[in-house]
Design a protein around this motif. Structure first.
Motif, PDB file in Angstrom:
ATOM      1  N   GLU A 125       0.826  -1.218   0.000  1.00 19.49           N
ATOM      2  CA  GLU A 125       0.000   0.000   0.000  1.00 19.49           C
ATOM      3  C   GLU A 125       0.851   1.254   0.000  1.00 19.49           C
ATOM      4  O   GLU A 125       0.335   2.358  -0.024  1.00 19.49           O
ATOM      5  CB  GLU A 125      -0.910  -0.008   1.242  1.00 19.49           C
ATOM      6  CG  GLU A 125      -2.031  -1.010   1.097  1.00 19.49           C
ATOM      7  CD  GLU A 125      -2.382  -1.679   2.410  1.00 19.49           C
ATOM      8  OE1 GLU A 125      -1.901  -1.225   3.461  1.00 19.49           O
ATOM      9  OE2 GLU A 125      -3.135  -2.664   2.373  1.00 19.49           O
ATOM     10  N   TYR A 366      -3.739   2.947   9.541  1.00 16.17           N
ATOM     11  CA  TYR A 366      -3.012   2.646   8.307  1.00 16.17           C
ATOM     12  C   TYR A 366      -1.947   3.711   8.060  1.00 16.17           C
ATOM     13  O   TYR A 366      -2.187   4.880   8.387  1.00 16.17           O
ATOM     14  CB  TYR A 366      -3.955   2.611   7.101  1.00 16.17           C
ATOM     15  CG  TYR A 366      -4.783   1.358   7.000  1.00 16.17           C
ATOM     16  CD1 TYR A 366      -4.197   0.161   6.596  1.00 16.17           C
ATOM     17  CD2 TYR A 366      -6.139   1.365   7.296  1.00 16.17           C
ATOM     18  CE1 TYR A 366      -4.961  -0.994   6.500  1.00 16.17           C
ATOM     19  CE2 TYR A 366      -6.904   0.212   7.209  1.00 16.17           C
ATOM     20  CZ  TYR A 366      -6.308  -0.970   6.807  1.00 16.17           C
ATOM     21  OH  TYR A 366      -7.041  -2.117   6.709  1.00 16.17           O
ATOM     22  N   THR A 373      -8.238   3.428  12.299  1.00 15.89           N
ATOM     23  CA  THR A 373      -9.332   2.650  11.711  1.00 15.89           C
ATOM     24  C   THR A 373      -9.936   1.733  12.768  1.00 15.89           C
ATOM     25  O   THR A 373     -11.135   1.477  12.790  1.00 15.89           O
ATOM     26  CB  THR A 373      -8.811   1.827  10.519  1.00 15.89           C
ATOM     27  OG1 THR A 373      -8.404   2.751   9.518  1.00 15.89           O
ATOM     28  CG2 THR A 373      -9.852   0.903   9.947  1.00 15.89           C
ATOM     29  N   SER A 392     -21.664  -1.873   9.555  1.00 13.46           N
ATOM     30  CA  SER A 392     -21.815  -1.332   8.197  1.00 13.46           C
ATOM     31  C   SER A 392     -20.472  -1.296   7.469  1.00 13.46           C
ATOM     32  O   SER A 392     -19.416  -1.489   8.080  1.00 13.46           O
ATOM     33  CB  SER A 392     -22.444   0.053   8.264  1.00 13.46           C
ATOM     34  OG  SER A 392     -21.731   0.810   9.210  1.00 13.46           O
ATOM     35  N   ASN A 393     -20.534  -1.034   6.161  1.00 11.98           N
ATOM     36  CA  ASN A 393     -19.329  -0.959   5.334  1.00 11.98           C
ATOM     37  C   ASN A 393     -18.369   0.078   5.871  1.00 11.98           C
ATOM     38  O   ASN A 393     -18.794   1.159   6.268  1.00 11.98           O
ATOM     39  CB  ASN A 393     -19.704  -0.524   3.908  1.00 11.98           C
ATOM     40  CG  ASN A 393     -20.079  -1.717   3.078  1.00 11.98           C
ATOM     41  OD1 ASN A 393     -19.709  -2.834   3.400  1.00 11.98           O
ATOM     42  ND2 ASN A 393     -20.837  -1.477   2.021  1.00 11.98           N
ATOM     43  N   GLY A 394     -17.094  -0.282   5.880  1.00 10.81           N
ATOM     44  CA  GLY A 394     -16.086   0.695   6.283  1.00 10.81           C
ATOM     45  C   GLY A 394     -15.957   0.842   7.786  1.00 10.81           C
ATOM     46  O   GLY A 394     -15.242   1.710   8.283  1.00 10.81           O
ATOM     47  N   SER A 395     -16.647  -0.027   8.573  1.00  9.10           N
ATOM     48  CA  SER A 395     -16.560   0.141  10.024  1.00  9.10           C
ATOM     49  C   SER A 395     -15.277  -0.482  10.589  1.00  9.10           C
ATOM     50  O   SER A 395     -14.948  -0.259  11.751  1.00  9.10           O
ATOM     51  CB  SER A 395     -17.804  -0.456  10.701  1.00  9.10           C
ATOM     52  OG  SER A 395     -17.960  -1.803  10.321  1.00  9.10           O
ATOM     53  N   GLY A 396     -14.533  -1.256   9.775  1.00 11.78           N
ATOM     54  CA  GLY A 396     -13.235  -1.763  10.224  1.00 11.78           C
ATOM     55  C   GLY A 396     -13.177  -3.271  10.423  1.00 11.78           C
ATOM     56  O   GLY A 396     -12.206  -3.790  10.981  1.00 11.78           O
ATOM     57  N   LYS A 397     -14.190  -4.002   9.939  1.00 13.39           N
ATOM     58  CA  LYS A 397     -14.256  -5.449  10.191  1.00 13.39           C
ATOM     59  C   LYS A 397     -13.073  -6.184   9.527  1.00 13.39           C
ATOM     60  O   LYS A 397     -12.381  -6.982  10.163  1.00 13.39           O
ATOM     61  CB  LYS A 397     -15.591  -6.036   9.684  1.00 13.39           C
ATOM     62  CG  LYS A 397     -16.812  -5.365  10.306  1.00 13.39           C
ATOM     63  CD  LYS A 397     -18.106  -5.949   9.817  1.00 13.39           C
ATOM     64  CE  LYS A 397     -18.361  -5.779   8.344  1.00 13.39           C
ATOM     65  NZ  LYS A 397     -18.528  -4.391   7.872  1.00 13.39           N
ATOM     66  N   THR A 398     -12.860  -5.886   8.219  1.00 14.42           N
ATOM     67  CA  THR A 398     -11.770  -6.569   7.511  1.00 14.42           C
ATOM     68  C   THR A 398     -10.424  -6.215   8.117  1.00 14.42           C
ATOM     69  O   THR A 398      -9.535  -7.063   8.242  1.00 14.42           O
ATOM     70  CB  THR A 398     -11.799  -6.182   6.015  1.00 14.42           C
ATOM     71  OG1 THR A 398     -13.064  -6.568   5.506  1.00 14.42           O
ATOM     72  CG2 THR A 398     -10.714  -6.861   5.231  1.00 14.42           C
ATOM     73  N   THR A 399     -10.296  -4.961   8.541  1.00 11.93           N
ATOM     74  CA  THR A 399      -9.034  -4.539   9.153  1.00 11.93           C
ATOM     75  C   THR A 399      -8.773  -5.363  10.414  1.00 11.93           C
ATOM     76  O   THR A 399      -7.644  -5.805  10.661  1.00 11.93           O
ATOM     77  CB  THR A 399      -9.090  -3.027   9.479  1.00 11.93           C
ATOM     78  OG1 THR A 399      -9.456  -2.338   8.294  1.00 11.93           O
ATOM     79  CG2 THR A 399      -7.765  -2.520   9.975  1.00 11.93           C
ATOM     80  N   LYS A 402      -7.517  -8.686   9.480  1.00 10.35           N
ATOM     81  CA  LYS A 402      -6.112  -8.626   9.069  1.00 10.35           C
ATOM     82  C   LYS A 402      -5.190  -8.533  10.281  1.00 10.35           C
ATOM     83  O   LYS A 402      -4.092  -9.074  10.288  1.00 10.35           O
ATOM     84  CB  LYS A 402      -5.888  -7.436   8.148  1.00 10.35           C
ATOM     85  CG  LYS A 402      -6.526  -7.597   6.761  1.00 10.35           C
ATOM     86  CD  LYS A 402      -6.081  -6.437   5.900  1.00 10.35           C
ATOM     87  CE  LYS A 402      -7.006  -6.154   4.744  1.00 10.35           C
ATOM     88  NZ  LYS A 402      -6.860  -4.774   4.254  1.00 10.35           N
ATOM     89  N   TYR A 408      -1.033  -7.127   9.634  1.00 11.13           N
ATOM     90  CA  TYR A 408      -0.553  -5.857  10.191  1.00 11.13           C
ATOM     91  C   TYR A 408      -0.382  -6.090  11.691  1.00 11.13           C
ATOM     92  O   TYR A 408      -1.034  -6.963  12.261  1.00 11.13           O
ATOM     93  CB  TYR A 408      -1.577  -4.735  10.020  1.00 11.13           C
ATOM     94  CG  TYR A 408      -1.935  -4.409   8.594  1.00 11.13           C
ATOM     95  CD1 TYR A 408      -1.211  -3.457   7.890  1.00 11.13           C
ATOM     96  CD2 TYR A 408      -3.010  -5.032   7.965  1.00 11.13           C
ATOM     97  CE1 TYR A 408      -1.548  -3.141   6.582  1.00 11.13           C
ATOM     98  CE2 TYR A 408      -3.348  -4.715   6.665  1.00 11.13           C
ATOM     99  CZ  TYR A 408      -2.618  -3.769   5.977  1.00 11.13           C
ATOM    100  OH  TYR A 408      -2.948  -3.461   4.697  1.00 11.13           O
TER     101      TYR A 408
HETATM  102  P1  ADP Z   1     -15.201  -3.152   6.515  1.00 12.75           P
HETATM  103  O1  ADP Z   1     -14.551  -4.492   6.374  1.00 12.75           O
HETATM  104  O2  ADP Z   1     -15.973  -3.009   7.781  1.00 12.75           O
HETATM  105  O3  ADP Z   1     -16.002  -2.745   5.324  1.00 12.75           O
HETATM  106  P2  ADP Z   1     -12.511  -2.116   6.295  1.00 12.75           P
HETATM  107  O4  ADP Z   1     -11.737  -2.705   7.419  1.00 12.75           O
HETATM  108  O5  ADP Z   1     -12.332  -2.723   4.957  1.00 12.75           O
HETATM  109  O6  ADP Z   1     -14.046  -2.054   6.674  1.00 12.75           O
HETATM  110  O7  ADP Z   1     -12.149  -0.564   6.179  1.00 12.75           O
HETATM  111  C1  ADP Z   1     -12.232   0.298   7.291  1.00 12.75           C
HETATM  112  C2  ADP Z   1     -11.673   1.669   6.902  1.00 12.75           C
HETATM  113  O8  ADP Z   1     -10.312   1.547   6.674  1.00 12.75           O
HETATM  114  C3  ADP Z   1     -12.295   2.235   5.645  1.00 12.75           C
HETATM  115  O9  ADP Z   1     -12.509   3.617   5.838  1.00 12.75           O
HETATM  116  C4  ADP Z   1     -11.245   2.023   4.589  1.00 12.75           C
HETATM  117  O10 ADP Z   1     -11.273   3.068   3.655  1.00 12.75           O
HETATM  118  C5  ADP Z   1      -9.965   2.069   5.393  1.00 12.75           C
HETATM  119  N1  ADP Z   1      -8.955   1.214   4.796  1.00 12.75           N
HETATM  120  C6  ADP Z   1      -9.097  -0.083   4.475  1.00 12.75           C
HETATM  121  N2  ADP Z   1      -7.962  -0.583   3.942  1.00 12.75           N
HETATM  122  C7  ADP Z   1      -7.069   0.458   3.925  1.00 12.75           C
HETATM  123  C8  ADP Z   1      -5.730   0.604   3.520  1.00 12.75           C
HETATM  124  N3  ADP Z   1      -5.057  -0.434   3.039  1.00 12.75           N
HETATM  125  N4  ADP Z   1      -5.141   1.818   3.663  1.00 12.75           N
HETATM  126  C9  ADP Z   1      -5.816   2.855   4.185  1.00 12.75           C
HETATM  127  N5  ADP Z   1      -7.091   2.793   4.603  1.00 12.75           N
HETATM  128  C10 ADP Z   1      -7.719   1.614   4.483  1.00 12.75           C
END
Ligand code: ADP
Length: 611
Positions: A125, A366, A373, A392-399, A402, A408
């Motif tokens: 990234e 990040y 995040t 909801s979308n963008g709340s940080g679940k995938t982060t 990870k 990370y």
């Molecule tokens: P979710 O899985 O809940 O939809 P994400 O964890 O994908 O949410 O993303 C949470 C926030 O982190 C979002 O605002 C997204 O834009 C930001 N984000 C995700 N991946 C990155 C990244 N690699 N670098 C910077 N910001 C990121």
């Protein structure tokens, strides 16, 4: 580093990078480099003997009445050596060399591949790192072998230069002046090199754009959108723009390069070669050999030798510039290979049976982002517990997922497994504790078996793969293929390969979880391509088949959260609600509100469907 800044390395670093390249080749293939360079030394001598020296010997011999026999013996020996040498050379080039070159490629690529598996995700990234990484991958082999080729050309030129200069010096020391004249053209050569370098730097972004346009026309992933609306015309517009930009650059740098090259050519061909020619003819004819002038043989040799010296000097400078350029790219290769991953390997092995995973006050930001995040997240994932992570979308679940996988490391706070910080475990043993399916999972152009196992197959794995496919619901489809689990996915390398629909591929990716009995299972929206009923059934199967394993899944459809032992609701990077589905419903908070709203939507859909 920006391309513009990337013009020159200090001399010491240039030398060090070239030595690095030669060492890499020597390690990959120890005698290759020796034979390669030795052959060019020999070839340099043979060329000198059979061209310049032989000519002089014959003409001067004829002139001075030397016995024909002596000249013939010299020619025969030279001919015999050449016959043997060139046979050996061709064998080397066409039989030995390709094999050795493959070996060198494999050696270099293996090091790069190993490293790329080690570097953390954040590197992908970071545009600066990523650019270097891509350049290292693209250029490593060419630049490393380029150093050897440039050295080879340098050696043969130094030999030709030394031999011809000595000969000229013996004939008439003044001739050296003509030979050295091309060095005075160095200023123009440097200016031309700079202009063409600036041109190639300015071309890079245009090339990148043009390549992107090309990709959108042939890569299947763009094929659908390219056929919709005006995308095709947009791309053609971009294509025309790159062409205009290209023309502009050519206008800016083309004339400059042409003038500079013209000055050098005139200096070389007219002043040096014609000048030396006039001097030699004057010395041989006007002064004559008997008065200390040149013999006819020497005069002929001078014409050839001055040309050779000028040519060699000119290219010698080019060779030195080439070393500089190779060194710049090797710098990227070394940067990448020397990169010290920030996510450090621990020494211990992760507990084979997993254990409790505790997330304590974890925050994460990040690189380059101005806010966290994940903010102060804490929860416990008990052994064998099934957690639904919703929000909801963008709340940080995938982060968060990870972070759990140590793709990370948290900016603050700690994650422990079985009571120990996950940082204390070796990365591979820790990550091997998880079976993970991402939403943007990828299928590889390999057999179904390889795609399910994600590791080299072992004896008896076929049954495991078939059972896993049955559990995930993908076997219905796979069993209909002629080659079953031997079927190659995608048609990229196999005409008989099969393309799966997104839903089918998703089921196949879920089979990975069943084929690998890890203590933890992480599912990041593995079901987004399935309809609500298929999704619910899939989750039910998943819960049944992963009995005893700790499962955390992310799902947009809250109906699946009812299958979990615990639900975590994530909002804006924090866990705002935590409990069983029933508890959260009874609480009547945000989760309950979201659940009701979704249920109403589905009910609405059903009503419409039934109408
Ligand atoms: P979710 O899985 O809940 O939809 P994400 O964890 O994908 O949410 O993303 C949470 C926030 O982190 C979002 O605002 C997204 O834009 C930001 N984000 C995700 N991946 C990155 C990244 N690699 N670098 C910077 N910001 C990121």
């Amino acid at each position: 580093m920006d391309e513009k800044e990337k013009k020159k390395l200090p001399l010491g670093r240039t030398v060090s990078n070239c030595i690095f390249a030669l060492k890499a080749i020597r390690i990959a293939s120890p005698i290759y480099i020796f034979v390669y360079l030795a052959s060019s030394v020999l070839m340099g001598f043979l060329d000198f003997l059979s061209e310049t020296y032989l000519l002089r010997r014959i003409v001067n011999g004829l002139d001075s009445g030397e016995k024909m026999k002596n000249i013939l013996i010299f020619v025969v020996i030279l001919g015999a050596v050449s016959i043997v040498f060139y046979a050996a050379l061709e064998w080397f080039w066409h039989v030995v060399s390709p094999r050795k070159q493959r070996r060198i490629t494999a050696y270099i690529e293996k090091q790069l591949y190993r490293k790329s598996a080690e570097v953390e995700l954040a590197c992908y990234e970071n545009p600066e790192f990523y650019d270097k990484y891509v350049r290292a991958m693209d250029e490593a082999y060419n630049r490393i072998t380029g150093v050897m080729e440039t050295l080879d050309s340098l050696i043969s030129r130094i030999i030709a230069l030394t031999a011809n200069s000595m000969l000229l010096f013996i004939i008439d020391p003044w001739l050296i002046v003509f030979g050295l004249f091309p060095l005075l053209l160095g200023f123009f050569r440097k200016a031309e090199y700079k202009a063409s370098h600036d041109l190639s730097v300015s071309m890079k972004p245009i090339d990148r754009r043009a390549n992107y346009t090309k990709r959108t026309f042939y890569l299947s992933e763009y094929a659908k959108e390219m056929r919709i609306g005006g995308m095709y015309r947009n791309m053609l517009r971009d294509f025309r723009q790159t062409f205009e930009d290209y023309k502009g650059l050519m206008k800016k740098y083309g004339v400059k390069c042409a003038v500079l090259r013209y000055i050098q050519n005139v200096g070389l061909e007219v002043v040096t070669i014609l000048g030396a020619m006039l001097y030699a003819v004057w010395s041989a004819l006007a002064i004559g050999a008997e008065n200390g002038g040149m013999s006819v043989g020497d005069c002929i040799v001078v014409l050839g030798s001055v040309g050779t010296i000028s040519y060699c000097l000119n290219y010698l400078v080019q060779n030195l510039a080439d070393f500089g350029e190779h060194a710049l790219f090797i710098e990227d290769v070394r940067f990448f290979l020397d990169y010290n991953p920030k996510i450090k390997d621990g020494e211990k092995s992760a507990p084979a049976d997993g254990g409790e995973l505790v997330v304590s006050d974890v925050s994460f930001r990040y690189d380059g982002s101005d806010k966290d995040t994940i903010k102060n997240v804490s929860f416990t994932w008990k052994k064998g517990e099934r957690i639904a992570l919703v929000g909801s979308n963008g709340s940080g679940k995938t982060t968060l997922v990870k972070l759990l996988l140590r793709l990370y490391d948290p900016s603050s706070g700690e994650i422990t497994m079985g009571g120990e910080s996950i940082k204390s475990f070796s990365l591979s043993s820790y990550r091997d504790s998880f079976s993970t399916v991402f939403q943007d999972f990828k299928m590889f152009s390999m057999s179904v078996r390889d795609n399910v196992l994600l590791r080299p197959p072992r004896e008896g794995d076929d049954e495991l793969v078939i059972n896993a496919l049955k559990e995930s619901g993908a076997y219905d489809k796979i069993s209909r293929f002629e080659k079953g689990i031997d079927t190659v996915l995608t048609r990229e390398f196999d005409d008989k390969g099969e393309n799966l629909s997104v839903g089918e591929a998703q089921k196949l990716s879920l089979a990975r979880v069943f084929a690998d009995p890890t203590p933890f299972v992480l599912l990041d929206e593995p079901s987004s391509a399935l309809d609500p009923i298929a999704e619910y059934t899939m989750f039910e199967n998943m819960m049944r088949a992963t009995e005893g394993r700790s499962v955390l899944f992310i799902s947009h459809r809250l109906s699946s959260a009812t299958l979990a032992d615990k639900v975590l609701l994530m909002e804006d990077g924090t866990i705002t609600e935590c409990g069983t589905h029933a508890e959260l419903m009874a609480k009547g908070g945000r989760y309950a509100e979201m659940f009701h709203r979704q249920a109403e939507n589905y009910l609405g859909e059903e009503v419409t469907d039934n109408e």
